[in-house]
Design a protein around this motif. Structure first.
Motif, mmCIF file in Angstrom:
data_model
loop_
_atom_site.group_PDB
_atom_site.id
_atom_site.type_symbol
_atom_site.label_atom_id
_atom_site.label_comp_id
_atom_site.label_asym_id
_atom_site.label_seq_id
_atom_site.Cartn_x
_atom_site.Cartn_y
_atom_site.Cartn_z
ATOM 1 N N VAL A 52 0.759 -1.134 0.175
ATOM 2 C CA VAL A 52 -0.247 0.361 0.055
ATOM 3 C C VAL A 52 1.046 1.305 -0.007
ATOM 4 O O VAL A 52 1.999 1.256 0.493
ATOM 5 C CB VAL A 52 -0.908 0.000 1.459
ATOM 6 C CG1 VAL A 52 -1.791 1.310 1.298
ATOM 7 C CG2 VAL A 52 -1.773 -1.162 1.295
ATOM 8 N N LEU A 73 -2.856 0.775 -4.453
ATOM 9 C CA LEU A 73 -2.449 -0.705 -3.797
ATOM 10 C C LEU A 73 -1.761 -1.538 -5.182
ATOM 11 O O LEU A 73 -2.123 -1.073 -6.183
ATOM 12 C CB LEU A 73 -3.779 -1.469 -3.611
ATOM 13 C CG LEU A 73 -4.657 -1.479 -2.456
ATOM 14 C CD1 LEU A 73 -5.829 -2.433 -2.605
ATOM 15 C CD2 LEU A 73 -3.640 -1.871 -1.198
ATOM 16 N N LEU A 125 -8.695 -4.334 1.116
ATOM 17 C CA LEU A 125 -7.564 -4.515 2.111
ATOM 18 C C LEU A 125 -7.883 -5.838 2.863
ATOM 19 O O LEU A 125 -7.120 -6.830 3.120
ATOM 20 C CB LEU A 125 -7.133 -3.265 2.952
ATOM 21 C CG LEU A 125 -5.991 -3.434 3.475
ATOM 22 C CD1 LEU A 125 -4.695 -3.589 2.491
ATOM 23 C CD2 LEU A 125 -5.584 -2.258 4.253
#
Length: 157
Positions: A52, A73, A125
């Motif tokens: 990230v 990402l 995530l």
């Protein structure tokens, strides 16, 4: 003659099977028949690593001075299907999610670029942290493009 017809039927059914995308079972129903065209390209990647990056920038030569923030990402992995060359996926997030860019695959850099609304960041995530994740990009002859991140079949707890 019957054997010849059987062989022809097997060849035709095999050819139809070959144009179905790998991981096609994870695609939602095609209610609008958008995926009815010939399959031109599929890039399927199993994610093995991710990171990230979040940033903020303030260009000093623009007045008034705009400040922009970006979260991204970067997924890396291995291609799974024949002909796939994708090695990484770059996901950026749009604050409002109203003007998302279409998915794009750059064959030279072997990078798939996706854009999601910022509201999907936590979901993505969470998937990366807890599940085996796949990314696919499919392009059809009629111009339709499909891209997704999905898990495999997961046993309910």
């Amino acid at each position: 003659m019957r054997k010849w017809l059987l062989v022809c039927a097997l060849i035709v059914s095999g050819a139809a099977w070959a144009v179905e995308p790998m991981h096609g079972q994870f695609l939602p129903d095609d209610k609008d028949a958008l995926r009815s065209g010939e399959l031109l390209e599929q890039q399927l990647l199993q994610v093995t690593h991710y990171h990230v990056a979040t940033s903020i920038q303030r260009p000093s030569d623009v007045q008034p001075i705009p400040i922009t923030a970006h979260t991204q990402l970067l997924l890396k992995g291995q291609p799974l299907n024949r002909g796939a060359s994708v090695m990484q996926v770059r996901i950026s997030f749009d604050g409002e999610g109203k003007s998302l860019k279409k998915p794009a695959f750059n064959a030279a850099t072997r990078t798939l670029s996706l854009q999601y609304p910022a509201s999907q960041y936590a979901v993505l995530l969470d998937l990366l942290r807890h599940e085996r994740l796949y990314v696919q990009f499919i392009r059809y002859a009629n111009g339709h493009i499909w891209a997704d991140l999905h898990t495999g079949m997961v046993k309910a707890r």
